[in-house]
Design an enzyme around this catalytic site. Structure first.
Site, PDB file in Angstrom:
ATOM      1  N   LYS A  16       0.832  -1.212   0.000  1.00 39.85           N
ATOM      2  CA  LYS A  16       0.000   0.000   0.000  1.00 39.85           C
ATOM      3  C   LYS A  16       0.861   1.254   0.000  1.00 39.85           C
ATOM      4  CE  LYS A  16      -2.222  -0.793   3.859  1.00 39.85           C
ATOM      5  NZ  LYS A  16      -1.637  -2.077   4.300  1.00 39.85           N
ATOM      6  N   ARG A  91      -9.161   1.341   9.175  1.00 42.45           N
ATOM      7  CA  ARG A  91      -8.657   0.022   9.574  1.00 42.45           C
ATOM      8  C   ARG A  91      -9.754  -0.809  10.249  1.00 42.45           C
ATOM      9  NH1 ARG A  91      -3.153   0.935   8.837  1.00 42.45           N
ATOM     10  NH2 ARG A  91      -1.886  -0.508  10.025  1.00 42.45           N
ATOM     11  N   ARG A 128      11.770  -5.273   4.466  1.00 39.08           N
ATOM     12  CA  ARG A 128      11.371  -3.907   4.103  1.00 39.08           C
ATOM     13  C   ARG A 128      12.287  -2.857   4.734  1.00 39.08           C
ATOM     14  NH1 ARG A 128       5.165  -2.176   4.468  1.00 39.08           N
ATOM     15  NH2 ARG A 128       5.295  -2.742   6.671  1.00 39.08           N
ATOM     16  N   ARG A 161      11.409  -1.163  10.214  1.00 39.47           N
ATOM     17  CA  ARG A 161      10.382  -0.882  11.208  1.00 39.47           C
ATOM     18  C   ARG A 161      10.421  -1.932  12.306  1.00 39.47           C
ATOM     19  NH1 ARG A 161       4.737   0.369   8.223  1.00 39.47           N
ATOM     20  NH2 ARG A 161       3.974  -0.639  10.117  1.00 39.47           N
ATOM     21  N   ARG A 172      -0.082  -8.493  13.377  1.00 40.38           N
ATOM     22  CA  ARG A 172      -0.719  -7.447  12.551  1.00 40.38           C
ATOM     23  C   ARG A 172      -1.636  -8.074  11.503  1.00 40.38           C
ATOM     24  NH1 ARG A 172       4.287  -4.574  10.395  1.00 40.38           N
ATOM     25  NH2 ARG A 172       2.853  -3.214   9.283  1.00 40.38           N
TER      26      ARG A 172
HETATM   27  P1  AMP Z   1       1.024   1.123   9.074  1.00 44.13           P
HETATM   28  O1  AMP Z   1       2.234   1.917   8.749  1.00 44.13           O
HETATM   29  O2  AMP Z   1      -0.185   1.547   8.281  1.00 44.13           O
HETATM   30  O3  AMP Z   1       1.258  -0.364   8.999  1.00 44.13           O
HETATM   31  O4  AMP Z   1       0.671   1.447  10.605  1.00 44.13           O
HETATM   32  C1  AMP Z   1       1.586   1.170  11.650  1.00 44.13           C
HETATM   33  C2  AMP Z   1       0.825   1.087  12.970  1.00 44.13           C
HETATM   34  O5  AMP Z   1       0.213   2.353  13.245  1.00 44.13           O
HETATM   35  C3  AMP Z   1      -0.313   0.080  12.999  1.00 44.13           C
HETATM   36  O6  AMP Z   1       0.123  -1.247  13.288  1.00 44.13           O
HETATM   37  C4  AMP Z   1      -1.188   0.661  14.111  1.00 44.13           C
HETATM   38  O7  AMP Z   1      -0.631   0.404  15.381  1.00 44.13           O
HETATM   39  C5  AMP Z   1      -1.067   2.157  13.847  1.00 44.13           C
HETATM   40  N1  AMP Z   1      -2.104   2.613  12.895  1.00 44.13           N
HETATM   41  C6  AMP Z   1      -1.919   3.121  11.645  1.00 44.13           C
HETATM   42  N2  AMP Z   1      -3.081   3.442  11.072  1.00 44.13           N
HETATM   43  C7  AMP Z   1      -4.046   3.122  11.976  1.00 44.13           C
HETATM   44  C8  AMP Z   1      -5.466   3.201  11.973  1.00 44.13           C
HETATM   45  N3  AMP Z   1      -6.143   3.665  10.908  1.00 44.13           N
HETATM   46  N4  AMP Z   1      -6.121   2.770  13.086  1.00 44.13           N
HETATM   47  C9  AMP Z   1      -5.461   2.312  14.166  1.00 44.13           C
HETATM   48  N5  AMP Z   1      -4.133   2.193  14.231  1.00 44.13           N
HETATM   49  C10 AMP Z   1      -3.421   2.599  13.145  1.00 44.13           C
END
Ligand code: AMP
Length: 217
Positions: A16, A91, A128, A161, A172
């Site tokens: 994404k 999410r 990554r 990360r 996740r």
């Molecule tokens: P991502 O980079 O999108 O994988 O997000 C990393 C982390 O940020 C996720 O595992 C969540 O802990 C938090 N996070 C990001 N976007 C959201 C969202 N829309 N709702 C809740 N937690 C989020």
């Protein structure tokens, strides 16, 4: 492009972020990634970052009120008035409902779902590499940087990360199936979604997304 919001959905590591960055560049709209906004808050040691940290470290979702306030502040800025691309939001169904409330009839919504098998997700996440200065994403084998540890796009420092470790990625993924897959169904009953096979090359996935949203990217 008119005032439209593009939502990219898919499991963690489905591509994404990579696709959203390229699409946003070619459409000339902001790439709004809630994960990136949280990581910025962590890096700047803000109060919000402090509240989000433990959830992020364990791969859990950050509570909706924190996410929604942060996101809606961001998309209220002028650069989003002509449209924007959402990566990592919504999410869960409650967040999807908040977005419905926010967008009146003058906005159109395009929802793209990237499908990638679980085994590939774990492998992609494990290799990554993110850039500290821009949104570019490299990979240790499939998208190697020209100079080790340095971003091709901006020369920034690359890092892994914390939550890309296989044990956290499995958690996740579990969160994705439980919380986010119902969001796909939510949109399917309201105008539909476009599904893209995200296991192919970056270029093939990009072309398929562009075809889906009917954009001249
Ligand atoms: P991502 O980079 O999108 O994988 O997000 C990393 C982390 O940020 C996720 O595992 C969540 O802990 C938090 N996070 C990001 N976007 C959201 C969202 N829309 N709702 C809740 N937690 C989020």
């Amino acid at each position: 492009m008119g005032a439209s919001v593009i939502v990219l959905l898919g499991p963690p590591g489905a591509g994404k972020g990579t696709q959203a960055a390229r699409l946003a560049r070619s459409l000339g709209v902001p790439h709004v990634a809630t994960g990136d906004l949280f990581r910025e808050n962590l890096a700047n040691d803000t109060e919000l970052g402090g509240k989000a940290r433990s959830y992020m470290d364990s791969g859990a979702l950050v509570p909706d009120d924190l996410v929604v306030d942060m996101l809606f502040d961001r998309v209220a800025r002028d650069d989003c008035s002509g449209g924007y691309l959402l990566d990592g939001f919504p999410r869960n169904v409650a967040q999807a409902e908040c977005l419905v409330q926010r967008l009146d009839n003058s906005w159109s919504l395009a929802v793209v779902v990237l499908n990638v098998p679980d085994e590939q997700i774990i492998e992609r996440a494990a290799g990554r590499l993110l850039c500290r200065s821009c949104t570019n994403i490299h990979h240790v084998t499939s998208a190697q940087p020209k100079v080790e540890g340095i971003c091709d796009a901006c020369g920034g420092e690359l890092y892994r990360r914390e939550d890309d470790r296989p044990e956290v990625v499995r958690d996740r993924l579990g969160v994705f199936y439980k919380e986010t897959r119902p969001v796909v169904e939510f949109y399917e009953t309201r105008g539909g979604v476009c599904r893209v096979d995200g296991s192919r090359s970056r270029d093939q996935v990009f072309d398929a997304i562009v075809e889906c949203i009917g954009a001249n990217a």
